[in-house]
Design a protein around this motif. Structure first.
Motif, PDB file in Angstrom:
ATOM      1  N   SER A   1       0.841  -1.194   0.000  1.00  0.00           N
ATOM      2  CA  SER A   1       0.000   0.000   0.000  1.00  0.00           C
ATOM      3  C   SER A   1       0.872   1.238   0.000  1.00  0.00           C
ATOM      4  O   SER A   1       2.009   1.223   0.460  1.00  0.00           O
ATOM      5  CB  SER A   1      -0.874   0.012   1.260  1.00  0.00           C
ATOM      6  N   SER A   2       0.312   2.312  -0.489  1.00  0.00           N
ATOM      7  CA  SER A   2       0.920   3.614  -0.301  1.00  0.00           C
ATOM      8  C   SER A   2       0.825   3.928   1.188  1.00  0.00           C
ATOM      9  O   SER A   2      -0.131   3.527   1.850  1.00  0.00           O
ATOM     10  CB  SER A   2       0.151   4.657  -1.111  1.00  0.00           C
ATOM     11  N   THR A   3       1.807   4.645   1.728  1.00  0.00           N
ATOM     12  CA  THR A   3       1.766   4.942   3.164  1.00  0.00           C
ATOM     13  C   THR A   3       0.769   6.044   3.517  1.00  0.00           C
ATOM     14  O   THR A   3       0.375   6.151   4.673  1.00  0.00           O
ATOM     15  CB  THR A   3       3.152   5.364   3.689  1.00  0.00           C
ATOM     16  N   GLU A   4       0.361   6.840   2.524  1.00  0.00           N
ATOM     17  CA  GLU A   4      -0.578   7.924   2.812  1.00  0.00           C
ATOM     18  C   GLU A   4      -1.837   7.381   3.481  1.00  0.00           C
ATOM     19  O   GLU A   4      -2.507   6.519   2.942  1.00  0.00           O
ATOM     20  CB  GLU A   4      -0.963   8.681   1.539  1.00  0.00           C
TER      21      GLU A   4
ATOM     22  N   LEU B   1       5.249   5.295   9.620  1.00  0.00           N
ATOM     23  CA  LEU B   1       4.260   5.559   8.575  1.00  0.00           C
ATOM     24  C   LEU B   1       3.944   7.049   8.473  1.00  0.00           C
ATOM     25  O   LEU B   1       3.833   7.592   7.385  1.00  0.00           O
ATOM     26  CB  LEU B   1       2.980   4.765   8.843  1.00  0.00           C
ATOM     27  N   GLU B   2       3.828   7.713   9.608  1.00  0.00           N
ATOM     28  CA  GLU B   2       3.511   9.144   9.614  1.00  0.00           C
ATOM     29  C   GLU B   2       4.636   9.980   9.002  1.00  0.00           C
ATOM     30  O   GLU B   2       4.380  10.982   8.339  1.00  0.00           O
ATOM     31  CB  GLU B   2       3.267   9.635  11.048  1.00  0.00           C
ATOM     32  N   GLN B   3       5.874   9.570   9.218  1.00  0.00           N
ATOM     33  CA  GLN B   3       7.016  10.362   8.765  1.00  0.00           C
ATOM     34  C   GLN B   3       7.498   9.983   7.368  1.00  0.00           C
ATOM     35  O   GLN B   3       8.412  10.618   6.841  1.00  0.00           O
ATOM     36  CB  GLN B   3       8.161  10.230   9.765  1.00  0.00           C
ATOM     37  N   ALA B   4       6.873   8.993   6.763  1.00  0.00           N
ATOM     38  CA  ALA B   4       7.280   8.585   5.410  1.00  0.00           C
ATOM     39  C   ALA B   4       6.940   9.695   4.417  1.00  0.00           C
ATOM     40  O   ALA B   4       5.844  10.255   4.448  1.00  0.00           O
ATOM     41  CB  ALA B   4       6.566   7.297   5.022  1.00  0.00           C
ATOM     42  N   PRO B   5       7.873  10.036   3.542  1.00  0.00           N
ATOM     43  CA  PRO B   5       7.599  11.061   2.539  1.00  0.00           C
ATOM     44  C   PRO B   5       6.458  10.641   1.607  1.00  0.00           C
ATOM     45  O   PRO B   5       6.192   9.446   1.436  1.00  0.00           O
ATOM     46  CB  PRO B   5       8.911  11.157   1.756  1.00  0.00           C
ATOM     47  N   ALA B   6       5.813  11.616   1.006  1.00  0.00           N
ATOM     48  CA  ALA B   6       4.749  11.329   0.034  1.00  0.00           C
ATOM     49  C   ALA B   6       5.313  10.413  -1.058  1.00  0.00           C
ATOM     50  O   ALA B   6       6.455  10.559  -1.471  1.00  0.00           O
ATOM     51  CB  ALA B   6       4.236  12.623  -0.575  1.00  0.00           C
ATOM     52  N   GLY B   7       4.508   9.480  -1.482  1.00  0.00           N
ATOM     53  CA  GLY B   7       4.919   8.558  -2.529  1.00  0.00           C
ATOM     54  C   GLY B   7       5.640   7.327  -2.025  1.00  0.00           C
ATOM     55  O   GLY B   7       6.131   6.529  -2.812  1.00  0.00           O
ATOM     56  N   THR B   8       5.712   7.159  -0.709  1.00  0.00           N
ATOM     57  CA  THR B   8       6.375   5.984  -0.145  1.00  0.00           C
ATOM     58  C   THR B   8       5.455   4.777  -0.241  1.00  0.00           C
ATOM     59  O   THR B   8       4.268   4.861   0.042  1.00  0.00           O
ATOM     60  CB  THR B   8       6.770   6.231   1.320  1.00  0.00           C
ATOM     61  N   LEU B   9       6.035   3.666  -0.639  1.00  0.00           N
ATOM     62  CA  LEU B   9       5.303   2.413  -0.744  1.00  0.00           C
ATOM     63  C   LEU B   9       5.631   1.558   0.470  1.00  0.00           C
ATOM     64  O   LEU B   9       6.798   1.409   0.838  1.00  0.00           O
ATOM     65  CB  LEU B   9       5.694   1.682  -2.029  1.00  0.00           C
ATOM     66  N   CYS B  10       4.616   0.985   1.079  1.00  0.00           N
ATOM     67  CA  CYS B  10       4.768   0.138   2.256  1.00  0.00           C
ATOM     68  C   CYS B  10       4.463  -1.307   1.876  1.00  0.00           C
ATOM     69  O   CYS B  10       3.433  -1.577   1.256  1.00  0.00           O
ATOM     70  CB  CYS B  10       3.807   0.599   3.349  1.00  0.00           C
ATOM     71  N   THR B  11       5.350  -2.221   2.247  1.00  0.00           N
ATOM     72  CA  THR B  11       5.097  -3.646   2.039  1.00  0.00           C
ATOM     73  C   THR B  11       5.279  -4.374   3.362  1.00  0.00           C
ATOM     74  O   THR B  11       6.096  -3.986   4.202  1.00  0.00           O
ATOM     75  CB  THR B  11       6.048  -4.268   0.997  1.00  0.00           C
ATOM     76  N   VAL B  12       4.509  -5.421   3.527  1.00  0.00           N
ATOM     77  CA  VAL B  12       4.655  -6.324   4.669  1.00  0.00           C
ATOM     78  C   VAL B  12       4.844  -7.711   4.092  1.00  0.00           C
ATOM     79  O   VAL B  12       4.107  -8.118   3.183  1.00  0.00           O
ATOM     80  CB  VAL B  12       3.418  -6.277   5.602  1.00  0.00           C
ATOM     81  N   TRP B  13       5.846  -8.424   4.594  1.00  0.00           N
ATOM     82  CA  TRP B  13       6.217  -9.738   4.079  1.00  0.00           C
ATOM     83  C   TRP B  13       6.038 -10.799   5.153  1.00  0.00           C
ATOM     84  O   TRP B  13       6.364 -10.572   6.305  1.00  0.00           O
ATOM     85  CB  TRP B  13       7.679  -9.724   3.633  1.00  0.00           C
ATOM     86  N   ASP B  14       5.550 -11.951   4.767  1.00  0.00           N
ATOM     87  CA  ASP B  14       5.532 -13.116   5.647  1.00  0.00           C
ATOM     88  C   ASP B  14       6.800 -13.910   5.389  1.00  0.00           C
ATOM     89  O   ASP B  14       7.114 -14.227   4.234  1.00  0.00           O
ATOM     90  CB  ASP B  14       4.329 -14.017   5.355  1.00  0.00           C
ATOM     91  N   VAL B  15       7.536 -14.183   6.443  1.00  0.00           N
ATOM     92  CA  VAL B  15       8.725 -15.037   6.358  1.00  0.00           C
ATOM     93  C   VAL B  15       8.528 -16.196   7.319  1.00  0.00           C
ATOM     94  O   VAL B  15       7.879 -16.052   8.348  1.00  0.00           O
ATOM     95  CB  VAL B  15      10.022 -14.257   6.663  1.00  0.00           C
ATOM     96  N   PHE B  16       9.081 -17.344   6.970  1.00  0.00           N
ATOM     97  CA  PHE B  16       8.852 -18.556   7.742  1.00  0.00           C
ATOM     98  C   PHE B  16      10.164 -19.240   8.079  1.00  0.00           C
ATOM     99  O   PHE B  16      11.025 -19.389   7.210  1.00  0.00           O
ATOM    100  CB  PHE B  16       7.976 -19.533   6.945  1.00  0.00           C
ATOM    101  N   PRO B  17      10.317 -19.688   9.333  1.00  0.00           N
ATOM    102  CA  PRO B  17      11.514 -20.458   9.680  1.00  0.00           C
ATOM    103  C   PRO B  17      11.552 -21.781   8.943  1.00  0.00           C
ATOM    104  O   PRO B  17      10.500 -22.327   8.572  1.00  0.00           O
ATOM    105  CB  PRO B  17      11.368 -20.717  11.176  1.00  0.00           C
ATOM    106  N   ARG B  18      12.763 -22.279   8.712  1.00  0.00           N
ATOM    107  CA  ARG B  18      12.903 -23.624   8.112  1.00  0.00           C
ATOM    108  C   ARG B  18      12.377 -24.645   9.111  1.00  0.00           C
ATOM    109  O   ARG B  18      12.629 -24.513  10.299  1.00  0.00           O
ATOM    110  CB  ARG B  18      14.375 -23.925   7.827  1.00  0.00           C
ATOM    111  N   PRO B  19      11.671 -25.636   8.595  1.00  0.00           N
ATOM    112  CA  PRO B  19      11.173 -26.681   9.507  1.00  0.00           C
ATOM    113  C   PRO B  19      12.308 -27.516  10.064  1.00  0.00           C
ATOM    114  O   PRO B  19      13.354 -27.613   9.577  1.00  0.00           O
ATOM    115  CB  PRO B  19      10.280 -27.544   8.617  1.00  0.00           C
TER     116      PRO B  19
END
Length: 112
Positions: free
Chosen positions: A42-45, A94-112
């Motif tokens: 998402s955009s951070t705006e 998020l509040e301090q991110a400059p205009a036009g900043t893209l935010c991503t959230v990633w799922d990472v998983f430990p090795r079994p």
């Protein structure tokens, strides 16, 4: 959560790749790189204003509990022992991110 400033779409994701790889290689846990998946984009705006931050038990605090690290401005911030302080730090990023900043959230998983 990775924040990319001054880039949109595929270009922003490409800028995040080296940071994501570095995190996976150096986070202290052996991860299954093949299972890493983009969870949110998402955009951070406006993201910081989705919920008013009022401390533990609020949606901000609950969402922050699922984040272990934030990359913003080329520096990593890592969750500490105080969940309320971490939630406030997530919101501040998020509040301090400059205009036009893209935010991503990633799922990472430990090795079994």
């Amino acid at each position: 959560m990775l924040l990319a400033t001054g880039a949109h779409g595929a270009q922003a994701l490409a800028r995040m790749d080296p940071w994501l790889e570095a995190f996976q290689d150096d986070c202290g846990v052996e991860l299954d790189h093949g299972r890493t998946i983009l969870y949110a984009l998402s955009s951070t705006e406006g993201l910081a204003n989705l919920y008013p931050f009022e401390g533990l038990g609020t949606p901000d605090a609950e969402s922050a509990r699922r984040l272990d690290a934030i990359l913003t401005g080329g520096a990593w911030k890592v969750r500490g022992e105080d969940p309320e302080a971490w939630a406030a730090q997530c919101r501040q990023a998020l509040e301090q991110a400059p205009a036009g900043t893209l935010c991503t959230v990633w799922d990472v998983f430990p090795r079994p």
